[in-house]
Motif scaffolding. Sequence first.
Motif, PDB file in Angstrom:
ATOM      1  N   GLY A 382       0.779  -1.228   0.000  1.00 16.33           N
ATOM      2  CA  GLY A 382       0.000   0.000   0.000  1.00 16.33           C
ATOM      3  C   GLY A 382       0.803   1.266   0.000  1.00 16.33           C
ATOM      4  N   VAL A 383       2.132   1.183   0.193  1.00 20.46           N
ATOM      5  CA  VAL A 383       2.925   2.395   0.299  1.00 20.46           C
ATOM      6  C   VAL A 383       3.244   2.989  -1.072  1.00 20.46           C
ATOM      7  N   GLY A 384       3.148   2.192  -2.145  1.00 22.35           N
ATOM      8  CA  GLY A 384       3.361   2.733  -3.484  1.00 22.35           C
ATOM      9  C   GLY A 384       4.656   2.299  -4.141  1.00 22.35           C
ATOM     10  N   VAL A 385       5.203   1.151  -3.737  1.00 22.18           N
ATOM     11  CA  VAL A 385       6.448   0.664  -4.333  1.00 22.18           C
ATOM     12  C   VAL A 385       6.269   0.430  -5.824  1.00 22.18           C
ATOM     13  N   SER A 386       5.193  -0.269  -6.200  1.00 21.15           N
ATOM     14  CA  SER A 386       4.982  -0.603  -7.605  1.00 21.15           C
ATOM     15  C   SER A 386       4.787   0.636  -8.463  1.00 21.15           C
ATOM     16  N   GLU A 387       4.108   1.640  -7.933  1.00 19.19           N
ATOM     17  CA  GLU A 387       3.882   2.845  -8.716  1.00 19.19           C
ATOM     18  C   GLU A 387       5.173   3.622  -8.946  1.00 19.19           C
ATOM     19  N   LEU A 388       6.023   3.667  -7.933  1.00 18.40           N
ATOM     20  CA  LEU A 388       7.314   4.333  -8.120  1.00 18.40           C
ATOM     21  C   LEU A 388       8.150   3.584  -9.153  1.00 18.40           C
ATOM     22  N   LYS A 389       8.116   2.256  -9.085  1.00 17.49           N
ATOM     23  CA  LYS A 389       8.859   1.459 -10.059  1.00 17.49           C
ATOM     24  C   LYS A 389       8.310   1.685 -11.463  1.00 17.49           C
ATOM     25  N   LYS A 390       6.986   1.729 -11.587  1.00 15.61           N
ATOM     26  CA  LYS A 390       6.365   1.913 -12.896  1.00 15.61           C
ATOM     27  C   LYS A 390       6.711   3.287 -13.479  1.00 15.61           C
ATOM     28  N   LYS A 391       6.671   4.330 -12.653  1.00 14.41           N
ATOM     29  CA  LYS A 391       7.000   5.672 -13.132  1.00 14.41           C
ATOM     30  C   LYS A 391       8.459   5.739 -13.568  1.00 14.41           C
ATOM     31  N   ALA A 481      28.024 -10.196  -3.693  1.00 18.69           N
ATOM     32  CA  ALA A 481      28.841  -9.477  -4.671  1.00 18.69           C
ATOM     33  C   ALA A 481      28.346  -9.713  -6.092  1.00 18.69           C
ATOM     34  N   GLU A 482      27.585 -10.785  -6.304  1.00 21.22           N
ATOM     35  CA  GLU A 482      27.079 -11.087  -7.638  1.00 21.22           C
ATOM     36  C   GLU A 482      26.168  -9.975  -8.148  1.00 21.22           C
ATOM     37  N   PHE A 483      25.319  -9.442  -7.279  1.00 24.54           N
ATOM     38  CA  PHE A 483      24.361  -8.416  -7.687  1.00 24.54           C
ATOM     39  C   PHE A 483      24.700  -7.037  -7.127  1.00 24.54           C
ATOM     40  N   LYS A 484      25.458  -6.985  -6.024  1.00 24.84           N
ATOM     41  CA  LYS A 484      25.746  -5.709  -5.347  1.00 24.84           C
ATOM     42  C   LYS A 484      24.470  -4.880  -5.196  1.00 24.84           C
ATOM     43  N   PRO A 485      23.439  -5.409  -4.564  1.00 24.50           N
ATOM     44  CA  PRO A 485      22.152  -4.707  -4.519  1.00 24.50           C
ATOM     45  C   PRO A 485      22.218  -3.398  -3.744  1.00 24.50           C
ATOM     46  N   TYR A 486      21.496  -2.417  -4.262  1.00 23.29           N
ATOM     47  CA  TYR A 486      21.318  -1.133  -3.579  1.00 23.29           C
ATOM     48  C   TYR A 486      19.864  -1.108  -3.108  1.00 23.29           C
ATOM     49  N   VAL A 487      19.659  -1.156  -1.792  1.00 22.33           N
ATOM     50  CA  VAL A 487      18.330  -1.356  -1.225  1.00 22.33           C
ATOM     51  C   VAL A 487      17.715  -0.007  -0.849  1.00 22.33           C
ATOM     52  N   ILE A 488      16.538   0.248  -1.414  1.00 23.19           N
ATOM     53  CA  ILE A 488      15.798   1.486  -1.138  1.00 23.19           C
ATOM     54  C   ILE A 488      14.503   1.122  -0.419  1.00 23.19           C
ATOM     55  N   PHE A 489      14.292   1.704   0.746  1.00 24.47           N
ATOM     56  CA  PHE A 489      13.093   1.439   1.537  1.00 24.47           C
ATOM     57  C   PHE A 489      12.091   2.572   1.323  1.00 24.47           C
ATOM     58  N   VAL A 490      10.921   2.213   0.850  1.00 19.65           N
ATOM     59  CA  VAL A 490       9.841   3.191   0.656  1.00 19.65           C
ATOM     60  C   VAL A 490       8.965   3.143   1.902  1.00 19.65           C
ATOM     61  N   LYS A 491       8.900   4.270   2.585  1.00 23.14           N
ATOM     62  CA  LYS A 491       8.301   4.321   3.912  1.00 23.14           C
ATOM     63  C   LYS A 491       7.063   5.214   3.902  1.00 23.14           C
ATOM     64  N   PRO A 492       5.998   4.813   4.605  1.00 25.02           N
ATOM     65  CA  PRO A 492       4.821   5.694   4.689  1.00 25.02           C
ATOM     66  C   PRO A 492       5.081   6.858   5.633  1.00 25.02           C
ATOM     67  N   PRO A 493       4.404   7.981   5.415  1.00 25.11           N
ATOM     68  CA  PRO A 493       4.538   9.116   6.344  1.00 25.11           C
ATOM     69  C   PRO A 493       3.791   8.816   7.639  1.00 25.11           C
ATOM     70  N   PRO A 494       3.880   9.698   8.629  1.00 22.09           N
ATOM     71  CA  PRO A 494       3.099   9.512   9.856  1.00 22.09           C
ATOM     72  C   PRO A 494       1.601   9.397   9.555  1.00 22.09           C
ATOM     73  N   LEU A 495       0.858   8.833  10.502  1.00 21.86           N
ATOM     74  CA  LEU A 495      -0.545   8.477  10.282  1.00 21.86           C
ATOM     75  C   LEU A 495      -1.388   9.655   9.790  1.00 21.86           C
ATOM     76  N   GLU A 496      -1.237  10.827  10.399  1.00 27.08           N
ATOM     77  CA  GLU A 496      -2.064  11.974  10.003  1.00 27.08           C
ATOM     78  C   GLU A 496      -1.798  12.375   8.555  1.00 27.08           C
ATOM     79  N   ILE A 547      13.067   6.525   1.461  1.00 32.48           N
ATOM     80  CA  ILE A 547      12.242   7.535   0.811  1.00 32.48           C
ATOM     81  C   ILE A 547      10.861   7.496   1.448  1.00 32.48           C
ATOM     82  N   VAL A 548      10.422   8.613   1.989  1.00 29.23           N
ATOM     83  CA  VAL A 548       9.084   8.706   2.578  1.00 29.23           C
ATOM     84  C   VAL A 548       8.110   9.107   1.480  1.00 29.23           C
TER      85      VAL A 548
END
Length: 587
Positions: A382-391, A481-496, A547-548
């Motif tokens: 629900g945080v929007g990972v797929s939409e960011l990837k698609k854009k 080392a095969e992929f050397k992944p760069y991990v990006i966490f997409v985080k929701p903002p505070p509840l309000e 990324i929030v």
Amino acid sequence: MNGVCRLLASLLYGLESYMDGTPDSIFLQDMLMGNTLHLLIKVYDRLQRFKAQRPIPVECDAERLTQELAEELHTKEASPEVVELLFLLSKPHLMGLLFVHDAVAQKDYEPELPPTPPLPDDSDEEEESVKIIRLVKSQEPLGATIKRVSTGAIVVARIMKGGAADLSGLIHEGDELREVNGVPVEDKNPEDIIPILAQSDGAVTFKVIPGTKGELAAKDAKVFVRALFDYNPIDDPAIPCKEAGLVFRKGDILEIMSQGDDTWWQARHHDKAKPRAGLIPSRRLQEKRVALRRPEALFHPQRHSKPDTGKRNEGADYGAISGIHVAGLRRSFRLSRREAQDRWRKSDGQVASQFPTYQEVVPYHKEPGAQHRLVLLVGPAGVGVSELKKKLLISDPERFDVAVPHTTRAPRKQERGGVEYHFVSRHTFEKNILERKFIEYGEYKGNYYGTSVNSVHKVLEEHKVCLLDVEPSTIKDIYTAEFKPYVIFVKPPPLEQLQLSRRKAKVISNEDEAKPTKTFTEEDFEDMIACAQVMESEYGHFFEKIIVNDDLAMAFNELRAEQSRLETETQWIPKTWAQPCSDRNLK
């Protein structure tokens, strides 16, 4: 200048009666009236005027910047101007000039050493073992800590690398302190000595008895680590000296200057000009601390979210497209929110044995023609990972791509093998599972879905950036080392803010023919935030960027900027990724 000249003239006038023509008097007269002395006085005058201007270098690390510029130019098109600039930057004269510039810029020439007072002549029975040490005191601390030992003596506990005490080479760990500026310290507590040092102006004189601790060994190779937690010495009651501590935040790159103490290491920020090191908790100490105060949210995530009712659309991932959040953009073999939380609850015992504190790293810069790092996008449903990837895919399809997944279901109308999916038989899929050919896989409605290692390699071999959104539990399996992944966490903002930004959003079911929509519920928001907290607690040591996603457009711009930075700037990767592979048998 006038004062020096008057003093010189008075000296010559006063010595007139003693000038009797002897070799000594002739030598003295020639020296006082010679050009060399007068030139030195002029130099002194110029230095005094220069000192009044208090010049500050614009950059203290010009040599490093020049090297980075040369590395970046190597990636550019070899135009005549680029070739000429690279040739100029490689000239030894320019490199020598930059080295001297940095050496002068980083050196502290203040304050000047005041006139040396006469040394005390009241020697005692320990005269042969006593050392008188005089250190110049600037605005920075001297770079040494003291403590009282069981014998009651005040001794030097540690010497901070890069500090005045370390650079002088005169004072060492284990030295017993007897006097500071002529004040005896045998009957004083360590905290009573601090005001004496604070009142010292210009230089500090120590009377010490050399300790039995030997000289430090030769300098070790440079060690860099990425901090995996925040630290502020002011909040640490166990640190020997709060003023000697080093403040850092999670993700900072630190250069370890000394690991001689099992409890407190010495480190400094690699990107700052200050040479003096500070105290930080050692890996062993910090792991013990984390083991004793395990975060409540980490080991009881179910207390931070409402129980799952099973009424949600499982496998849904939400992103903002024209105000409607579309489910199913994330591949349907992903775990549902409820299944993921169950897995995290079952893994509490495993998490308890892992306390990441520091990760040893080395600098890395992508060579021209080398494959891109695999980019992993992680976030709660629900945080929007797929939409960011698609854009990101739409913004530059020649640069970004995704791995085509495998499935055992039959192709639908207008679906082509190798485009939407690789369609394989159930037997083939299960055989690939046994042969460990999948990065992740799952079963949904009686059909297998999975992302294979080969499909990821195919994208990377085409010299494109492979975007992959995965469950966080998958990261550790491909953190190699095969992929050397760069991990990006997409985080929701505070509840309000989450409620405000998603107030008009709707969710479309993940079912094949489903059309009805529904808006986000309060439970959806709470679950999204709770899942994000658990992910960050358990897997946060893998995240290199957070990324929030409060506003999709702003989050996308931040993501795109981060991708550009990966192509141009030096990064830090685990040291194990840079080590050569182990020997392999010849076939």
